[in-house]
Design a protein around this motif. Structure first.
Motif, short mmCIF file in Angstrom:
data_model
loop_
_atom_site.label_atom_id
_atom_site.label_comp_id
_atom_site.label_asym_id
_atom_site.label_seq_id
_atom_site.Cartn_x
_atom_site.Cartn_y
_atom_site.Cartn_z
N PHE A 517 35.27 29.30 43.14
CA PHE A 517 35.93 29.97 42.02
C PHE A 517 36.58 28.95 41.08
O PHE A 517 36.45 29.06 39.85
N LEU A 518 37.25 27.96 41.63
CA LEU A 518 37.94 26.95 40.81
C LEU A 518 36.96 25.99 40.17
O LEU A 518 37.31 25.31 39.19
N HIS A 519 35.78 25.89 40.72
CA HIS A 519 34.79 24.95 40.17
C HIS A 519 34.40 25.34 38.75
O HIS A 519 34.00 24.47 37.95
N ASN A 520 34.49 26.62 38.42
CA ASN A 520 34.26 27.06 37.04
C ASN A 520 35.53 26.78 36.24
O ASN A 520 36.56 27.41 36.43
N SER A 521 35.46 25.85 35.33
CA SER A 521 36.65 25.38 34.62
C SER A 521 37.28 26.44 33.72
O SER A 521 38.42 26.28 33.28
N ALA A 522 36.56 27.55 33.45
CA ALA A 522 37.11 28.57 32.56
C ALA A 522 37.99 29.58 33.29
O ALA A 522 38.75 30.32 32.65
N ASN A 523 37.92 29.62 34.60
CA ASN A 523 38.60 30.69 35.34
C ASN A 523 40.11 30.55 35.34
O ASN A 523 40.84 31.51 35.08
N VAL A 524 40.62 29.34 35.63
CA VAL A 524 42.08 29.15 35.69
C VAL A 524 42.73 29.36 34.32
O VAL A 524 43.74 30.07 34.21
N PRO A 525 42.19 28.78 33.22
CA PRO A 525 42.79 29.06 31.91
C PRO A 525 42.79 30.55 31.56
O PRO A 525 43.73 31.05 30.95
N PHE A 526 41.73 31.26 31.95
CA PHE A 526 41.69 32.70 31.69
C PHE A 526 42.81 33.42 32.42
O PHE A 526 43.52 34.26 31.84
N LEU A 527 43.01 33.11 33.71
CA LEU A 527 44.06 33.77 34.49
C LEU A 527 45.44 33.46 33.95
O LEU A 527 46.28 34.35 33.79
N THR A 528 45.71 32.19 33.67
CA THR A 528 47.04 31.82 33.15
C THR A 528 47.28 32.46 31.80
O THR A 528 48.40 32.90 31.50
N GLY A 529 46.23 32.54 30.97
CA GLY A 529 46.39 33.18 29.66
C GLY A 529 46.71 34.66 29.80
O GLY A 529 47.57 35.20 29.07
N GLN A 530 46.03 35.36 30.73
CA GLN A 530 46.31 36.77 30.97
C GLN A 530 47.73 37.00 31.45
O GLN A 530 48.41 37.92 31.01
N ILE A 531 48.18 36.15 32.37
CA ILE A 531 49.51 36.34 32.96
C ILE A 531 50.60 36.03 31.95
O ILE A 531 51.65 36.70 31.91
N ALA A 532 50.39 35.02 31.12
CA ALA A 532 51.45 34.55 30.21
C ALA A 532 51.66 35.49 29.03
O ALA A 532 52.76 35.52 28.44
N GLU A 533 50.66 36.29 28.64
CA GLU A 533 50.79 37.14 27.47
C GLU A 533 51.76 38.29 27.72
O GLU A 533 51.91 38.76 28.83
N ASN A 534 52.40 38.72 26.64
CA ASN A 534 53.27 39.90 26.69
C ASN A 534 52.47 41.11 26.23
O ASN A 534 52.38 41.40 25.04
N LEU A 535 51.86 41.79 27.19
CA LEU A 535 50.99 42.92 26.88
C LEU A 535 51.69 44.23 27.16
O LEU A 535 52.81 44.26 27.70
N GLY A 536 51.04 45.33 26.81
CA GLY A 536 51.62 46.66 27.02
C GLY A 536 51.72 47.02 28.48
O GLY A 536 51.26 46.31 29.38
N GLU A 537 52.31 48.19 28.74
CA GLU A 537 52.54 48.64 30.10
C GLU A 537 51.24 48.85 30.87
O GLU A 537 51.15 48.61 32.06
N GLU A 538 50.18 49.31 30.16
CA GLU A 538 48.90 49.55 30.82
C GLU A 538 48.29 48.26 31.36
O GLU A 538 47.57 48.28 32.35
N GLN A 543 47.68 42.16 34.79
CA GLN A 543 48.41 40.89 34.88
C GLN A 543 48.86 40.61 36.30
O GLN A 543 48.76 39.47 36.78
N GLY A 544 49.35 41.64 36.99
CA GLY A 544 49.78 41.45 38.36
C GLY A 544 48.63 41.04 39.27
O GLY A 544 48.78 40.15 40.12
N LEU A 545 47.46 41.65 39.07
CA LEU A 545 46.29 41.29 39.89
C LEU A 545 45.80 39.89 39.56
O LEU A 545 45.32 39.17 40.45
N CYS A 546 45.88 39.50 38.29
CA CYS A 546 45.52 38.11 37.92
C CYS A 546 46.47 37.12 38.60
O CYS A 546 46.04 36.05 39.07
N ALA A 547 47.76 37.48 38.65
CA ALA A 547 48.73 36.62 39.34
C ALA A 547 48.41 36.54 40.83
O ALA A 547 48.50 35.46 41.44
N LEU A 548 48.02 37.64 41.42
CA LEU A 548 47.65 37.64 42.83
C LEU A 548 46.43 36.75 43.07
O LEU A 548 46.40 35.96 44.03
N LEU A 549 45.43 36.84 42.20
CA LEU A 549 44.22 36.04 42.35
C LEU A 549 44.53 34.55 42.20
O LEU A 549 44.03 33.72 42.99
N LEU A 550 45.39 34.23 41.26
CA LEU A 550 45.78 32.82 41.09
C LEU A 550 46.60 32.35 42.28
O LEU A 550 46.45 31.21 42.75
#
Length: 796
Positions: A517-538, A543-550
């Motif tokens: 999973f980490l060998h794909n260099s795009a995966n970690v930036p995608f997860l951190t970007g998802q977690i860091a954003e201030n998105l709506g309640e939905e 975001q929580g699942l992305c944090a769990l995966l990371l």
């Protein structure tokens, strides 16, 4: 009573003055008349008024009616009228008079019931009237039937209180059980309804009723009425059986030990598909399926469920259910409930799971039942409840079934796909559902595939080999990569949640999958970007699942990739997200309202597709990992190093312990072999001793014969002198004497040889026994155990 008088007095529209006076006069006649006919006529008149003027008759007449039950037991008519009148007063079945406080009508029944049972003797009196052993059949019917209805109404109004009175009444439950044996169907059928109310939510009474042979009687009634083709009586009996068995482990065990599971098989012989399905038959079969599920529910003790599952396979009940599963013309709700029932009959039972894997649909060519069911699950035109049932069936098939998990994953591997040719496999259907345009199919396929990996590191590694063809001319991509590609495309929330649950299950406890999973260099930036954003309640759940995966990528990281080692990933989180923010986003999962709902029971039971978010097994994974990931994020690099060192030390220690456990196991095997050798040598020794004894006996016989011949030869020599040299002596030639001497010498040498062998065997046995019992006996050097306690190895 005073309260009810107040209610009566406060009514704005009561009965006419003449009716009130009539009720009062009738009560006076019941209380004061000396003639039985007068009292009987008065009670009959009260009965006729009790439906229309329920409140007034109840207030004024109840005490007199109870007195009639006590004093006029010899007359069936007056007793029957009194019981009918009390039933009309207490029961809420009849409609109240229009305009007479309809909001109070339901309260009246419970209030009159409370008055009636305040004196417990009234209930005991009613039970004695129901017994009826000392009366004629006609008398018994006039009293027994209204008595049954009255007691049933009392139980409906104030069940727990009436149950307690009956429970402490001598032989109270046994008297009521006699109703099931009544030859008159109307009393027997109402007796079933009475027992339904009696056994509801009372474990003690349930056990007594079961002990009174209720299972045998109820199953006989169901058989007599035609099983699933029977009428409402079958329905009532099935509801009573559910009352007796649900959440009652003692009765469930009694039902299994009494071989009653075998008697359930004929229920599911539904006959010709064109015979039609009446509404009553659908209801009956639905209750029958629910009764099977009661016995194999995941909430039951594992041992009890397992024994019932095995009994259902051995008697052919599972096979019969699978026949319905694959039949045509079965109503949709029955098919759905049958799938759910088969699911729980096979859940966690290897024998049943193996049988289910062998079931084929009656198609041309035949297809495995699992494949046919998965086709329905990923087909968006199928009913939602049916798709949920198929998913549950697939989950139960894979639950604690590593063999089945391997078979499903193998259908995705290239060699298996080539061998199958054009036939569709389970793995191909799951992949098709995973990447379809229907978000519900995406979620179901992702959860189903996650169950194929549950607690199975081997299959997690095998799934990394799966390659998917993309556009023509482009190289194939791995299944893992394709999941992350779809995730990053911003699909529907249900699809992303399903894929994230699959990835979290896949990567947990599998460092090799984390590395891929980490060998794909795009995966970690995608997860951190998802977690860091201030998105709506939905989006908070994603975001929580992305944090769990990371977090899983950190906790199960073996530091094989220098650019994504544990410490670097934690630094990245601290820099781009913040540790507190990361932990807060991780906590969104367990705080979600649908998380607690999914965690309650394994069956995916949702009112509509939008509620289909969490999987039961995944909630367990979240509960297991949330705390350890939180600790891992806050650990310093020094603590990580120390933990790694401790981990390596423990692994080395475990390796040493495993090594010596294996060595001890080998020693145990060697000891067993030596014990067998000793046993064999002892047996041989006994045989040799027997042979020696026989040889000694033969030698002695030959010696005796030789001595006898020698004596006889000496006597002959004295009488005949030298003339006896070539003559016979007692019929024996001199040549034969020489031969006997040679045999004696040969037997002596054999005896010496056998005694020598026997001495060697005795010596070997003594050496083996002394070696086995010696306190210093070792098959490995004692110095090899200097690094840890030898006794601890033995204990483990």
């Amino acid at each position: 009573m005073n309260f009810l008088r107040g209610v009566m007095g406060g009514q704005s529209a009561g009965p006419q003055h003449t009716e009130a006076e009539t009720i009062q006069k009738l009560c006076d006649r019941v209380a004061s008349s000396t003639l039985l006919d007068d009292r009987r006529n008065a009670v009959r008149a009260l009965k006729s008024l009790s439906k229309k003027y329920r409140l007034e008759v109840g207030i004024q007449a109840m005490e007199h009616l109870i007195h009639v039950l006590q004093t006029d037991r010899s007359d069936s008519e007056i007793i029957g009228y009194a019981l009918d009148t009390l039933y009309n007063i207490i029961s809420n079945d009849e409609e109240e008079e229009v305009g007479k406080f309809p909001s109070r009508s339901e309260d009246l029944g419970s209030q009159f019931t409370e008055i009636f049972i305040k004196q417990q003797e009234n209930v005991t009196l009613l039970l004695s009237l129901l017994e009826g052993k000392w009366r004629t059949s006609e008398f018994d019917f006039h009293v027994r039937w209204p008595g049954v209805k009255l007691l049933t109404s009392l139980l409906k109004q104030l069940g727990p209180q009436v149950q307690q009175i009956i429970l402490v009444s001598p032989m109270g439950v046994s008297r009521l059980m006699d109703l099931l044996a009544d030859s008159r169907e109307v009393i027997r059928n109402d007796g079933v309804l009475l027992l339904q109310a009696l056994t509801r939510s009372n474990g003690a009474i349930q056990k007594i009723v079961a002990f009174e042979n209720a299972f045998e009687r109820l199953l006989d009634i169901i058989t007599e009425e035609g099983n699933s083709d029977g009428g409402i009586v079958v329905e009532d009996c099935l509801i009573l059986l559910q009352n007796l068995l649900k959440n009652n482990n003692s009765n469930q065990n009694f039902f299994k030990e009494g071989s009653y599971i075998q008697r359930m098989k004929p229920w599911f012989e539904v006959g010709d598909e064109n015979s039609g399905w009446s509404a009553q038959k659908v209801t009956n079969l639905h209750l029958m399926l629910q009764l099977v599920r009661v016995l194999v529910s995941p909430t039951n003790p594992p041992g009890a469920t397992s024994s019932c599952q095995k009994a259902m396979f051995q008697c052919g009940l599972l096979q019969q259910l699978c026949t319905i599963l694959m039949a045509t013309g079965v109503p949709a709700d029955i098919l759905t409930e049958t799938i759910n029932t088969v699911s729980e009959v096979i859940r966690g039972c290897q024998v049943n799971q193996d049988y289910f894997a062998s079931v084929n649909a009656p198609s041309n060519p035949p297809r495995p039942a699992i494949v046919v069911l998965l086709m329905s699950m990923v087909n968006e035109r199928q009913p939602f409840v049916l798709r949920c049932a198929v998913l549950y069936c697939f989950q139960c098939f894979l639950y604690k079934n590593q063999k089945g998990q391997g078979e499903i994953v193998s259908t995705l591997l290239p060699s298996t796909i080539d061998a199958m040719g054009n036939s569709v496999s389970a793995g191909q259907l799951l992949c098709g559902g995973l990447f379809s345009t229907d978000s519900l199919s995406n979620w179901c396929a992702a959860v189903a595939l996650a169950h194929a990996l549950q607690e199975n590191a081997t299959q997690k590694e095998q799934l990394l080999r799966v390659q998917l063809a993309t556009n023509i001319g482009n190289p194939p991509v791995s299944l893992l990569q394709q999941c992350t590609n779809i995730l990053s495309q911003g699909s529907k929330i249900q699809t992303r949640v399903g894929l994230l649950m699959l990835l979290c299950t896949w990567l947990s406890n599998c460092p090799i999958a984390v590395t891929h999973f980490l060998h794909n260099s795009a995966n970690v930036p995608f997860l951190t970007g998802q977690i860091a954003e201030n998105l709506g309640e939905e989006e908070q759940l994603v975001q929580g699942l992305c944090a769990l995966l990371l977090g899983i990528s950190i906790y199960f990281n073996d530091n094989s990739l220098e650019s994504y080692m544990k410490e670097k990933l934690k630094q990245l989180i601290e820099k781009r997200i913040g540790k507190e923010n990361f932990i807060e986003k991780l906590g969104f999962i367990s705080k979600h309202e649908l998380y607690s709902r999914a965690s309650q029971k394994p069956q995916p039971n949702f009112p509509s597709p939008e509620y289909m978010i969490f999987d039961h097994e995944f909630t367990k994974l979240v509960k297991e990992l949330e705390g350890v990931i939180t600790k891992a994020i806050y650990k310093s690099s020094e603590e990580d190093k120390k933990e790694e060192e401790v981990k390596k030390t423990l692994e080395q220690h475990d390796s040493i312990v495993t090594h010596y456990k294996n060595m001890i196991r080998e020693q145990d095997l060697q000891l067993e072999e030596l014990k067998q050798q000793v046993s064999t040598l002892k047996c041989q020794n006994e045989q040799l001793q027997t042979a020696v004894t026989q040889q000694v006996s033969q030698i002695q016989q030959h010696k005796d014969q030789y001595n006898l011949l020698k004596v006889q030869l000496g006597k002959e020599n004295q009488h005949h002198g030298s003339q006896s040299d070539g003559a016979q002596m007692n019929g024996i030639q001199p040549e034969e004497i020489g031969r006997l001497r040679e045999e004696i010498e040969e037997l002596k040498s054999k005896q010496e040889l056998l005694q020598s062998q026997l001495a060697e065997k005795d010596s070997l046995i003594e050496n083996l026994i002394s070696s086995e019992t010696s306190p210093g006996f070792r098959l490995f050097p004692s110095s090899a155990l200097s690094c840890f306690d030898y006794n601890r190895v033995i204990d483990n």
